[in-house]
Design an enzyme around this catalytic site. Structure first.
Site, PDB file in Angstrom:
ATOM      1  N   ASN A 174      38.706  24.955  47.965  1.00 58.85           N
ATOM      2  CA  ASN A 174      38.884  23.952  49.025  1.00 58.85           C
ATOM      3  C   ASN A 174      39.532  22.683  48.473  1.00 58.85           C
ATOM      4  OD1 ASN A 174      38.230  23.148  51.813  1.00 58.85           O
ATOM      5  ND2 ASN A 174      36.770  21.709  50.901  1.00 58.85           N
ATOM      6  N   GLU A 225      38.501  20.512  45.313  1.00 54.45           N
ATOM      7  CA  GLU A 225      39.373  19.416  44.842  1.00 54.45           C
ATOM      8  C   GLU A 225      39.633  19.399  43.332  1.00 54.45           C
ATOM      9  OE1 GLU A 225      37.607  15.868  46.507  1.00 54.45           O
ATOM     10  OE2 GLU A 225      37.690  16.664  48.529  1.00 54.45           O
ATOM     11  N   HIS A 240      42.220  16.025  56.361  1.00 59.07           N
ATOM     12  CA  HIS A 240      41.856  14.660  56.753  1.00 59.07           C
ATOM     13  C   HIS A 240      43.182  13.948  57.035  1.00 59.07           C
ATOM     14  CE1 HIS A 240      37.675  15.181  55.718  1.00 59.07           C
ATOM     15  NE2 HIS A 240      38.034  15.708  54.563  1.00 59.07           N
ATOM     16  N   GLU A 273      37.968  20.682  57.138  1.00 54.20           N
ATOM     17  CA  GLU A 273      37.357  19.355  57.323  1.00 54.20           C
ATOM     18  C   GLU A 273      38.224  18.495  58.245  1.00 54.20           C
ATOM     19  OE1 GLU A 273      36.351  17.506  53.560  1.00 54.20           O
ATOM     20  OE2 GLU A 273      35.748  19.412  52.672  1.00 54.20           O
ATOM     21  N   ASP A 331      39.876  16.019  60.509  1.00 50.98           N
ATOM     22  CA  ASP A 331      39.727  14.797  61.295  1.00 50.98           C
ATOM     23  C   ASP A 331      41.060  14.069  61.250  1.00 50.98           C
ATOM     24  OD1 ASP A 331      39.492  13.563  58.722  1.00 50.98           O
ATOM     25  OD2 ASP A 331      37.321  13.313  58.945  1.00 50.98           O
TER      26      ASP A 331
HETATM   27  O1  9MR Z   1      31.599  13.217  54.616  1.00 52.53           O
HETATM   28  C1  9MR Z   1      31.067  13.091  53.329  1.00 52.53           C
HETATM   29  C2  9MR Z   1      30.477  11.695  53.156  1.00 52.53           C
HETATM   30  O2  9MR Z   1      29.356  11.550  53.982  1.00 52.53           O
HETATM   31  C3  9MR Z   1      30.108  11.471  51.700  1.00 52.53           C
HETATM   32  O3  9MR Z   1      29.709  10.135  51.519  1.00 52.53           O
HETATM   33  C4  9MR Z   1      31.315  11.787  50.833  1.00 52.53           C
HETATM   34  C5  9MR Z   1      31.044  11.566  49.382  1.00 52.53           C
HETATM   35  O4  9MR Z   1      32.188  11.631  48.666  1.00 52.53           O
HETATM   36  O5  9MR Z   1      31.716  13.122  51.030  1.00 52.53           O
HETATM   37  C6  9MR Z   1      32.167  13.337  52.327  1.00 52.53           C
HETATM   38  O6  9MR Z   1      32.670  14.632  52.468  1.00 52.53           O
HETATM   39  C7  9MR Z   1      33.778  14.988  51.663  1.00 52.53           C
HETATM   40  C8  9MR Z   1      33.744  16.482  51.437  1.00 52.53           C
HETATM   41  O7  9MR Z   1      32.522  16.844  50.874  1.00 52.53           O
HETATM   42  C9  9MR Z   1      34.878  16.954  50.561  1.00 52.53           C
HETATM   43  N1  9MR Z   1      36.131  16.548  51.083  1.00 52.53           N
HETATM   44  C10 9MR Z   1      36.258  15.156  51.398  1.00 52.53           C
HETATM   45  C11 9MR Z   1      35.128  14.721  52.322  1.00 52.53           C
HETATM   46  C12 9MR Z   1      35.338  13.265  52.687  1.00 52.53           C
HETATM   47  O8  9MR Z   1      35.259  12.458  51.545  1.00 52.53           O
END
Ligand code: 9MR
Length: 750
Positions: free
Chosen positions: A210, A169, A246, A276, A278
Site C-alpha cells: 500500500n 509506504e 489522498h 484511502e 479522500d
Molecule cells: O488517518 C490516520 C490518522 O488518524 C493518524 O493520525 C495518522 C498517523 O500518521 O495516520 C492516518 O492514516 C494514514 C494511513 O494509516 C496510511 N496512509 C496515510 C494515512 C493518512 O496519514
C-alpha cells in the site's frame, strides 16, 4: 437527473428500495435539505455488491459510538479498514505484549454486520511504539521482532481478516527506498520477509502493498511496479497493490494514467485496491470545489466499476466529521463523500450514479489510456518540511548552481576559482526557509546597477503571478513587489546566505508545487564593461527568469503530499545544433559554436548533489548531421580509475537516448574504450583522445531530426578514484534512474 433503478433490482433488494422510496419522495430533492444521516437512493453497498466491489471506510472504535456514524456505515458500506487501531503502536505497545482490545471490537463489529475487514498496516514507518523506535537493533533482533509481530497479528485474525496491508509506504516520491527503521536495519529484503511471514500466518489472507501518490504512472509507481514484479518472480506471496488516493480537488485527476497503471499491475497478476480515498478542498472553496471533488470520486468509481481487478473502493473515513485531513493540512478539509452531518455531498451522488449505471447495464464507460499528455518528465527540486524556522542542513537537499546563463550558448560553470555555490530550501508552515553557500574570491557590491553586483536572486511563481527577490551580498532582500515577508541575512564573510520567504496565501506549504528558480551572480570587476561575468542557475535557460519565464519547480515534500500533476515548467530542455559537416574529432571547428553544458548534479548523493571540481569536472556538447547524433565530452579528472569489476563503477560516460515511443538505450563507454555492446539496431561508436580528457561519440538515429524536434536524453559522467564511485554527474537533478528510462530530459535541435 438521477436514473431510476430497474424494478427487478428493487425486487431483489426490497428493503433497500423501500427505504429509498420513503426517504426520497421526489427525484429532485436536494441532498442538503435531508435530515442528518438521511441519504438518498440505494445504499452504495447494495449496488456495489452486484458488481463484486467492496465499498469501504476507515473506522475507529470511538466512531462506532456515534449513532449516526454507525447507522450510515451499516447502511452503505461493506468493508472497513481500521484507521489506526491495528497499527504497531496499538497492538504491540510494549515489546512482546499484544493488545487487541480495540482491533477486536472493530473485527467483531464487521462480523456482526457482514463486512469484510482489511487489516492495516503490519509494517510502516509511522505510529510505531517508542520501544521499537528507540532501540538500537541488530539485524537479527529486528527481524525477530518483525516476524513475531506479523505472525502474532495475522495469526490472531486468521480466517477473520481477509485482506492485509502488509507493507505501507516503502518508497519515496522519486522511487528510491524510504529510509525507514526497517530499511536501515533490514535492507530492502524486509518487504519480502514481511509478505512471507504474513502468508505463513494465514495462507488464505490476501496480501497487499500500500502506498500514496502511486495511482498514476510515475517514478513512484514505477518503483512499486518494478519491485513487486521482481518479488513475484521470486515467488513472494503478494496479491495486490493498494493505492491510497489522498487527492486534492484542485488538481485534475489523471484518468488515463491511473487506467494504464491498473492495467500494468493486472498484467503481472496483481489486483488494485483504492484504499484511502479522500479529496481535500481548500476551506475557502464553495460549490465549485464540491463539484470538482465529486468528479474525482466519480472517475475513481468508474475505474473501479470498469476494471474487475479493482475490487475495493475505500474512503479514509466516513464523513467530514472525523477526517484526519484538517489536522494534517491546515486550510484544507471536507474531503469525504458525506458532510459532517452525514448528508450526501455531490461526490456521494456521483458515485451512486455510477454504480446505478453499472448495475443496470447503462454503463457505457471506457477509460482513456492515451498517455501522450500525461507525462511528467523530471522530478522537481525538493523542499522538505523543517521542525522549526531554522534550516537544518540534515533536512534539506543541496543543489549546485550550474548554468551560467550570461554566456549564450556556452553555459558551462566558470570553475570554482571564479565562483561556485549550492543552495537548499525547506519549509516551516507557510515559510520557505533557504540557504545559499557561496565561494567567491572577489566580492563586488558597489556597481551602480544593483543586478550587476554579487547577489542572489530568488524567483517564485504562484499561478499567474511571479516575483523576483534580490539580495546583494551583505544586504537584506530588496522588496521587489513580493506581497509576503521576505528576509535575508548574510554571514560576515559573505559565504552563507540564509533567507525566509513567507507566503500570506497559505497556512502551510505542504504539498504545494511552486514555480521556482534561484541565481547566483558574480562580478569580479574584471570584465570589459565592468559588468557581471556569471549568473549561475540550477537550470539552463536564457536568463529571462526576471520576465517570469523558465521557472523550475519546487515541491513541498511531506507525508501524503502529492506533486502537482500540472507541470509549471516544461521538462528541462537542452539544445543542440545542426552541424555543417560530420565532425572529425572533439576539436573539430564545428563544435566551436555549438551549445555547451557542464556535468553538474551528483545523483549519487541524494542530500547534496554538488561536487568538488578538484576531483572531477567536465562538459558536453551534442549536434546532428544527417541521421547521426554526434557528441563530445571534455573531462578533467585527478585520478582516472578503470579497474573495477563492474563497468558502471569505472570512470565512464553514459549516454541515454530515446526517440519517440521507442525503447530507451543506454550507451556506456569506460574511459579509453569504445561503447560497450548494446542491442541498439543502428550504428554507434565512441572514441577517447588525449588520455581520457576528450571523448567523441556518434549514434545513428532512426530518422533525421527537423528543426525544433527533440529526443529524450541524458548524459552522465562517473568518477571513481579507486575507492568506489564518488560521483555520477548529470546535467539535471534526479535519483540516478535514467538507466531505467526515467528522469530523462530533452534535447532539441535549434
Ligand atoms: O488517518 C490516520 C490518522 O488518524 C493518524 O493520525 C495518522 C498517523 O500518521 O495516520 C492516518 O492514516 C494514514 C494511513 O494509516 C496510511 N496512509 C496515510 C494515512 C493518512 O496519514
Amino acid at each position: 437527473m438521477r436514473k431510476l433503478l430497474f424494478p427487478s433490482l428493487c425486487l431483489a433488494l426490497l428493503s433497500a428500495c423501500s427505504a429509498e422510496q420513503s426517504n426520497q419522495p421526489t427525484q429532485d430533492t436536494t441532498p442538503a435539505m435531508a435530515k442528518p444521516g438521511e441519504l438518498p437512493g440505494m445504499p452504495l453497498k447494495s449496488l456495489a455488491d452486484q458488481i463484486n466491489l467492496a465499498i469501504g471506510a476507515a473506522v475507529e472504535t470511538r466512531h462506532l459510538e456515534d449513532p449516526l456514524f454507525r447507522q450510515v456505515l451499516i447502511r452503505d458500506f461493506s468493508q472497513i479498514t481500521p484507521e489506526n487501531e491495528m497499527k504497531f503502536s496499538y497492538v504491540q505497545p510494549q515489546r512482546g505484549q499484544f493488545d487487541f482490545s480495540k482491533a477486536d471490537q472493530l473485527v467483531e463489529f464487521a462480523e456482526e454486520h457482514d463486512m469484510v475487514v482489511k487489516g492495516h498496516a503490519l509494517v510502516w514507518h509511522i505510529q510505531n511504539p517508542k520501544w521499537l523506535e528507540e532501540t538500537e537493533w541488530t539485524k537479527e533482533e529486528l527481524s525477530e521482532v518483525l516476524e513475531q509481530h506479523i505472525k502474532t497479528v495475522v495469526g490472531h485474525y486468521k480466517g477473520r481478516v481477509a485482506y492485509w496491508d502488509v507493507v505501507n509506504e516503502a518508497f519515496n516520491d522519486n522511487g528510491t527506498f524510504r529510509e525507514t527503521l526497517w530499511y536501515q536495519v533490514l535492507g530492502e529484503e524486509y518487504i519480502e520477509m514481511a509478505f512471507r511471514w504474513a502468508h505463513e500466518a494465514d495462507p488464505d489472507a490476501v496480501l497487499f502493498y500500500n502506498d500514496y501518490s502511486t495511482e498514476a504512472m510515475g517514478p513512484k509507481s514505477n518503483a512499486v511496479y518494478r519491485h513487486l514484479k521482481a518479488l513475484l518472480d521470486k515467488g513472494v506471496p503478494i496479491h495486490g497493490v493498494g493505492t491510497q488516493l489522498h487527492l486534492m480537488s484542485e488538481y485534475p485527476i489523471g484518468e488515463a494514467s491511473i487506467a494504464r497503471n491498473i492495467e500494468r499491475f493486472s498484467e503481472i497478476g496483481l489486483d488494485t485496491h483504492f484504499t484511502e480515498i479522500d479529496v481535500r478542498m481548500r476551506d475557502s472553496e464553495g460549490q465549485a470545489g464540491l463539484n470538482d471533488q465529486a468528479k474525482h470520486y466519480e472517475t475513481l468509481m468508474k475505474l473501479a466499476a470498469y476494471y474487475p481487478e479493482v475490487d475495493m473502493y475505500t474512503t479514509w473515513g466516513l464523513s467530514d466529521k472525523y477526517s484526519w485531513v484538517p489536522s494534517w493540512f491546515e486550510g484544507y478539509g471536507r474531503a469525504l463523500m458525506l458532510d459532517k452531518d452525514y448528508r450526501a455531498k455531490p461526490a456521494y451522488i456521483a458515485v451512486q450514479d455510477v454504480l446505478v449505471d453499472a448495475v443496470t447495464g447503462n454503463f457505457g464507460y471506457e477509460p482513456i489510456t492515451d498517455l501522450s499528455n500525461a507525462k511528467r518528465h523530471v522530478t522537481p527540486f525538493n523542499a522538505k518540511p523543517l521542525l522549526s524556522e531554522s534550516l537544518n542542513a540534515e533536512a534539506v537537499v543541496y543543489y549546485p548552481f550550474v548554468y551560467n546563463q550570461l554566456n549564450g550558448k556556452d553555459q558551462r560553470l566558470p570553475g570554482s576559482e571564479t565562483v561556485s555555490g549550492k543552495w537548499g530550501v525547506g519549509y516551516y508552515k507557510n515559510k520557505l526557509i533557504g540557504q545559499v553557500i557561496r565561494s567567491d574570491e572577489t566580492t563586488v557590491t558597489n556597481h551602480s546597477l544593483v543586478h550587476e553586483n554579487d547577489n542572489v536572486e530568488v524567483f517564485i511563481r504562484l499561478g499567474e503571478q511571479y516575483w523576483q527577490l534580490r539580495s546583494i551580498v551583505g544586504q537584506d532582500f530588496a522588496p521587489l513587489g513580493f506581497p509576503g515577508k521576505a528576509t535575508g541575512t548574510w554571514s560576515e564573510d559573505g559565504k552563507v546566505f540564509d533567507f525566509a520567504i513567507e507566503f500570506d496565501d497559505f497556512e502551510d506549504l505542504v504539498g504545494e508545487t511552486l514555480g521556482f528558480n534561484i541565481a547566483l551572480s558574480d562580478n569580479d570587476n574584471d570584465t570589459d564593461d565592468g559588468n557581471r561575468k556569471a549568473q549561475l542557475y540550477p537550470l539552463t535557460g536564457n536568463n529571462v527568469g526576471w520576465q517570469g519565464e523558465e521557472f523550475g519547480e519546487l515541491f513541498m515534500n511531506g507525508q501524503n503530499a502529492v506533486v502537482s500533476p500540472n507541470p509549471i515548467s516544461t521538462p528541462p530542455t537542452f539544445s543542440m545544433s545542426q552541424l555543417n559537416e560530420a565532425p572529425s574529432s572533439a576539436k573539430d571547428s564545428v563544435w566551436e559554436n555549438a551549445y555547451r553544458y557542464s556535468f553538474a548534479f551528483n545523483q549519487l548523493n541524494q542530500r547534496d548533489m554538488s561536487f568538488d571540481d578538484a576531483d572531477v569536472s567536465g562538459s558536453w556538447q551534442v549536434g546532428v548531421h544527417g541521421k547521426w547524433l554526434y557528441g563530445v565530452v571534455e573531462r578533467q579528472d585527478d585520478v582516472t580509475f578503470t579497474g573495477a569489476e563492474q563497468s558502471y563503477e569505472n570512470d565512464n560516460v553514459e549516454v541515454f537516448v530515446q526517440q519517440g515511443d521507442k525503447d530507451m538505450t543506454q550507451f556506456r563507454t569506460v574511459v579509453g574504450e569504445g561503447f560497450e555492446p548494446t542491442n541498439y539496431a543502428l550504428g554507434y561508436e565512441a572514441q577517447w583522445h588525449k588520455e581520457g580528457t576528450q571523448l567523441m561519440f556518434a549514434i545513428e538515429l532512426d530518422s533525421e531530426l527537423k528543426d525544433g524536434e527533440s529526443i529524450q536524453w541524458n548524459i552522465a559522467l562517473s568518477d571513481n578514484d579507486g575507492e568506489g564511485r564518488k560521483y555520477q554527474l548529470y546535467p539535471v537533478p534526479g535519483s540516478n534512474m535514467s538507466y531505467l528510462g526515467e528522469e530523462l530530459t530533452r534535447i532539441t535541435l535549434r
